[in-house]
Design an enzyme around this catalytic site. Structure first.
Site, short mmCIF file in Angstrom:
data_model
loop_
_atom_site.label_atom_id
_atom_site.label_comp_id
_atom_site.label_asym_id
_atom_site.label_seq_id
_atom_site.Cartn_x
_atom_site.Cartn_y
_atom_site.Cartn_z
N LYS A 103 0.81 -1.23 0.00
CA LYS A 103 0.00 0.00 0.00
C LYS A 103 0.84 1.28 0.00
CE LYS A 103 -4.33 -1.68 0.60
NZ LYS A 103 -5.49 -1.33 -0.21
N SER B 39 -8.24 -0.53 7.10
CA SER B 39 -8.13 -1.43 8.25
C SER B 39 -6.70 -1.50 8.75
CB SER B 39 -8.62 -2.84 7.88
OG SER B 39 -7.75 -3.43 6.93
N ASN C 131 -3.25 -1.30 6.51
CA ASN C 131 -2.08 -1.22 5.64
C ASN C 131 -2.08 0.05 4.79
OD1 ASN C 131 -0.96 -3.56 6.63
ND2 ASN C 131 -1.85 -4.87 5.06
N GLY D 258 -10.58 -4.44 -2.35
CA GLY D 258 -11.45 -3.65 -3.21
C GLY D 258 -11.07 -3.69 -4.67
N GLY E 158 -7.95 -2.50 -5.96
CA GLY E 158 -6.99 -1.48 -6.38
C GLY E 158 -5.71 -2.08 -6.93
N GLU F 183 -9.86 -13.66 -3.12
CA GLU F 183 -10.56 -13.02 -2.00
C GLU F 183 -10.98 -14.07 -0.97
OE1 GLU F 183 -13.17 -9.56 -3.86
OE2 GLU F 183 -13.16 -11.29 -5.19
N ASN G 110 1.89 -7.42 8.19
CA ASN G 110 1.57 -6.83 9.49
C ASN G 110 0.66 -7.76 10.29
OD1 ASN G 110 3.04 -4.28 9.28
ND2 ASN G 110 1.62 -3.86 7.61
#
Length: 312
Positions: A47, A72, A74, A175, A177, A195, A299
């Site tokens: 990200k 949430s 990242n 989403g 991206g 997903e 993470n």
């Protein structure tokens, strides 16, 4: 609209401040493929790419007004990191149940964190209210053109590291991206969005040809990073006719992938960051010598991760 030229420009901007993440060989069911270790980014996730390209592309006036993001964890850290580097005030709307490590890291990077209840509150509405009260630019986690271009910069790195275009890229998908950016950055590669079961809003949207919202009783998933209620029309439009049909993975398959990454690659991967690897290991996506699997985030909550690694 995001473009392939925009992805290339984003890749140059990212390369100016960040070294490429390693592209590592990996044996998947007897086939040698590759993993892109985005877990080794300074914030532990891909990200940072989209956040940097979005913020560095802002006008001086926009920078002065600050940014607001919803995440949430990242994307939150990516925006906070970029904001700190560029001297831009960052406010991040985060779910109350986000992993503590992500909340702490975001605050440590100098961002203000505003919590919302998940499920129940609409995080986009919370962000819109903040912007109405204070001003600022919304930096959407996946539906922002610059963010999409920035995420696609990973594809430019991959091609340079492989010495050729990848045949396919398997991507963890929230989403959409990253998947959309990769589709622009690697126009000849097959893009496979992966997903969690019950949260395949991109896969369902691709199948239906229109936006699909998550069910009110959608199952729990350990992939906290991959739980948007719906993708955006921008992402769907970029992926229609480009992405392969979406696939879903279970929590058990994700844990298996986390253990595999730890045991064979010596990499810590959070649940949401292991979804693509989970699909490859489970035989849910094709794998060949030109396949690149995105390890998108590292993470992990320490206690949950320790329990996963210790189990079999």
């Amino acid at each position: 609209m995001p473009t392939t030229d925009g992805v290339r420009a984003a890749a140059e901007a990212v390369a100016a401040i960040l070294p490429p993440t390693p592209l590592l060989p990996v044996n998947i069911n007897g086939v040698q493929a590759w993993v892109k270790a985005e877990v080794l980014q300074p914030i532990g996730a891909f990200k940072i790419r989209g956040a940097w390209w979005r913020l560095v592309s802002m006008t001086p006036e926009e920078r002065a007004g600050g940014v607001v993001a919803v995440s949430s964890g990242n994307h939150a850290q990516g925006v906070a990191w970029a904001g700190q580097r560029l001297g831009i005030r960052a406010t991040i709307v985060m779910p109350h149940d986000a992993p503590e490590v992500k909340l702490a890291n975001t605050k440590a990077l100098g961002a203000e964190v505003v919590l919302y209840q998940r499920p129940g509150e609409d995080r986009d509405a919370v962000a819109a209210n903040l912007i109405a009260e204070r001003g600022g630019t919304l930096v959407h986690a996946f539906g922002d053109p610059w963010v999409i271009e920035g995420q696609g910069s990973a594809a430019i790195e991959i091609a340079a590291q492989l010495g050729r275009a990848p045949s396919r890229i398997v991507a963890c998908c929230g989403g959409g991206g990253l998947a959309a950016g990769l589709a622009l950055g690697a126009p000849t590669a097959n893009i496979h969005p992966v997903e969690p079961v019950g949260w395949d809003m991109v896969g369902q949207a691709l199948a239906a040809g229109e936006l699909v919202h998550a069910a009110p009783d959608a199952p729990k998933t350990i992939c906290d990073a991959l739980q948007p209620n719906v993708t955006k029309q921008l992402n769907l439009g970029l992926l229609q006719g480009r992405a392969e049909p979406g696939v879903t993975v279970t929590d058990d398959e994700v844990r298996t992938a986390q253990r595999f990454a730890f045991n064979t690659l010596r990499l810590v991967v959070e649940p949401g960051g292991a979804a693509a690897l989970a699909a490859a290991l489970a035989g849910k996506v094709p794998v060949d010598e030109g396949t690149v699997i995105m390890l998108t985030g590292g993470n992990a909550d320490p206690a949950a991760y320790a329990a996963t690694i210790a189990s079999h």
